[in-house]
Design an enzyme around this catalytic site. Structure first.
Site, PDB file in Angstrom:
ATOM      1  N   LYS A 178     -35.781 -67.782  66.632  1.00 15.31           N
ATOM      2  CA  LYS A 178     -36.831 -66.813  66.963  1.00 15.31           C
ATOM      3  C   LYS A 178     -38.169 -67.490  66.650  1.00 15.31           C
ATOM      4  CE  LYS A 178     -39.523 -64.072  65.687  1.00 15.31           C
ATOM      5  NZ  LYS A 178     -40.989 -64.086  65.940  1.00 15.31           N
ATOM      6  N   GLU A 253     -39.468 -72.551  53.769  1.00 14.67           N
ATOM      7  CA  GLU A 253     -40.649 -73.420  53.665  1.00 14.67           C
ATOM      8  C   GLU A 253     -41.858 -72.508  53.799  1.00 14.67           C
ATOM      9  OE1 GLU A 253     -40.510 -76.396  52.824  1.00 14.67           O
ATOM     10  OE2 GLU A 253     -38.464 -77.001  53.324  1.00 14.67           O
ATOM     11  N   CYS A 287     -49.552 -75.724  56.308  1.00 11.22           N
ATOM     12  CA  CYS A 287     -49.039 -75.227  55.022  1.00 11.22           C
ATOM     13  C   CYS A 287     -49.499 -76.123  53.890  1.00 11.22           C
ATOM     14  CB  CYS A 287     -47.524 -75.167  55.067  1.00 11.22           C
ATOM     15  SG  CYS A 287     -46.773 -76.703  55.579  1.00 11.22           S
ATOM     16  N   GLU A 386     -53.713 -68.105  50.096  1.00 11.94           N
ATOM     17  CA  GLU A 386     -53.735 -69.031  51.227  1.00 11.94           C
ATOM     18  C   GLU A 386     -54.637 -68.470  52.322  1.00 11.94           C
ATOM     19  OE1 GLU A 386     -50.078 -69.463  53.505  1.00 11.94           O
ATOM     20  OE2 GLU A 386     -50.384 -71.634  53.420  1.00 11.94           O
TER      21      GLU A 386
END
Ligand code: NDP
Length: 493
Positions: A178, A253, A287, A386
């Site tokens: 997905k 992750e 990331c 973040e």
């Protein structure tokens, strides 16, 4: 660039219509053009893909090592042949620079070759057990889990798919993918290329498109045997919860707030280049972005002055233009999120030394200048959360101990950078920072041969390197009696 394509899911080697008529538009963030649409997948769409992958598993798991290797090598060749096309599709989805997305696509074949060669050369183990005076023979084999449910984000769609798909296939699993609703097309085209140009059997790689809810259905599906996820820490927790309930293995992750430490002995030209690479490349949407810049007080003023000048000189523009250095952020909501954090930083007491605005001469509404926040303190939200955009938060540190403490004072632990010409300091600090990856005098470099993943809230498990194969297989220990006699049945031998 004016054609509009309507895609379907890709299951069992063909495009199949969704059971729903709901669609998701795919937009080129540079100018806002809607150029494709995909189905917003339903639970029965996911059921169909999982059932297909289950059936395909029964034959894929039986393929010989050389057959698996040949198939993965063919996938690699197909990727090489279509790198330009796939790179362009990626840029049209997320607005990242064509030179970066094409470069990624050109490199992906090597992942399939690497794991293809591991599929062929991998061996089990024999274990020198001492039970029954050595009259038992024990060996260990590796077996695939079954159907992998994989969910990927929008920032490097095919690369982050490859990091899962290549080891998963090498280990003998099949796959239901997905992709992010922002970037579904490259996965669909990739699936089509695999069908047309490789011997990969139909049903081994299936793509179901949709928004987060489709991902949740896949995550919670009882036909899934292993979950592989890249995305935000918040969504990662939900995926982890689902895996926990089903007792499925999971690799996650997740996000980061990676520190880059600049010590007085650093080569400042290199350090400035490295910090630019860490936070402005890919418009900060990585990331591993080096979003917290910890500068020693002795070099702080010079660094801030030169780094801010450098930020001002970054060339923003059309991501398809190979001279552009920074494209737009991937979609307007993301732009709003980045801008919100810049305002928040100012409210918290940081100074905006440069950036934060959409330049007047650029189209659409997704451009934001590279932004330098100075006088940030590590407790501020801009230092703790973040942002996933081109925003560098500059924090002053007093000495090495302060640098290490500040670097580790975060929920995350994905990556870190250390800039110093002092070799002993380099090793000391690399050893002391809690992160899955530490670069010394470099940043944002990775290899298919070296493990990548996070400490703390940045994730579970590792991608890349030989150890990633273990994320997709389980050990089986087989005991064979050589003595011809069963031990005392009431004692464990
Ligand atoms: P999200 O977590 O929002 O989404 C990631 C994927 O999960 C998307 O496909 C998304 O679908 C899907 N999803 C959303 N909700 C659910 C749910 N409840 N259950 C299952 N799947 C769901 O992350 P982003 O796409 O915004 O990507 C950015 C994030 O990814 C950043 O935090 C970044 O740090 C992280 N990342 C981590 C990397 C690493 O290797 N550690 C590498 C790259 C990115 P949809 O898009 O349709 O919402």
């Amino acid at each position: 660039m004016s054609s509009h394509t309507e895609y379907d899911h890709f299951v069992d080697g063909e495009f199949v219509a969704s059971t729903s008529t709901e669609r998701i538009d795919v937009v080129y963030p540079y100018d806002g053009e809607v150029w494709a649409s995909v189905p917003d997948g339903t639970a029965s769409d996911v059921d169909r893909a999982v059932a297909t992958a289950r059936e395909a598993f029964e034959t894929w798991r039986e393929t010989s090592p050389s057959e698996r290797r040949e198939t993965l090598y063919a996938v690699a060749d197909a990727l090489d042949d279509h790198a330009e096309e796939l790179g362009t599709l990626e840029t049209r989805q997320n607005g990242k620079l064509l030179r970066e997305m094409e470069g990624q696509a050109q490199g992906l074949g090597e992942w399939f070759r690497y794991y293809g060669s591991l599929a062929e050369t991998d061996r089990g183990d024999t274990v020198p057990v001492e039970n029954k005076d050595g009259q038992l023979f024990n060996y260990v084999t590796h077996e695939p889990y079954g159907v992998v449910g994989a969910i990927t984000p929008w920032n490097s769609p095919l690369m982050l798919t490859t990091w899962k798909l290549a080891p998963a296939l090498a280990a003998g699993n099949t796959f239901v993918h997905k992709p992010s609703e922002q970037t579904p097309v490259s996965a669909l085209r990739f699936a089509e290329i695999l069908r047309d140009e490789t011997p990969l059997p139909d049903g081994v790689y299936n793509v179901v498109t949709g928004a987060g809810e489709t991902g949740a259905v896949l995550t919670n599906h009882d036909g899934i045997n292993k979950l592989a996820f890249t995305g935000s820490t918040a969504t990662g927790r939900k995926v982890g919860e689902a895996a926990g309930r089903a007792l499925n293995p999971v690799s996650l992750e997740l996000g980061g707030k990676s520190p880059t430490v600049i010590f007085p002995s650093a080569d400042l030209d290199n350090a400035i280049n490295g910090v630019v690479k860490g936070i402005f490349a890919a418009t900060g949407q990585t990331c591993l972005a080096g979003s917290r810049v910890l500068v020693h007080e002795d070099v702080r003023d010079e660094f801030v002055e030169r780094f801010t000048e450098r930020a001002q000189s970054v060339e923003l523009g059309d991501p398809m233009d190979r001279d552009t250095q920074m494209g737009p952020v991937a979609f307007r909501d993301q732009w709003e999120k980045v801008r919100h954090y810049i305002d928040l930083g100012a409210e918290e007491g940081a100074e905006i030394a440069f950036g934060g605005d959409q330049p007047d001469d650029l189209p659409g509404d997704c451009f934001i200048q590279p932004t330098v926040l100075v006088d940030v303190e590590n407790h501020m939200q801009v230092a703790r959360e973040e942002i996933f955009g081109p925003v560098a938060s500059i924090i002053t540190v007093e000495d090495e101990a302060d640098a290490i403490e500040t670097a580790n004072d975060t929920d995350f632990g994905l990556a870190a950078g250390v800039w110093t010409e002092d070799m002993r300091q380099a090793h000391r600090v690399a050893g002391a920072i809690d992160a899955g990856t530490v670069w010394v005098n470099e940043y944002r470099t990775i290899s298919l041969r070296s493990p990548f993943g996070g400490f703390k809230d940045s994730g579970l498990g590792r991608e890349n390197g030989a150890e990633a194969l273990n994320e997709y297989r389980q050990s089986k220990s087989v005991w064979i009696d050589l003595s011809g006699e069963v031990d005392d049945p009431f004692t464990m031998g």
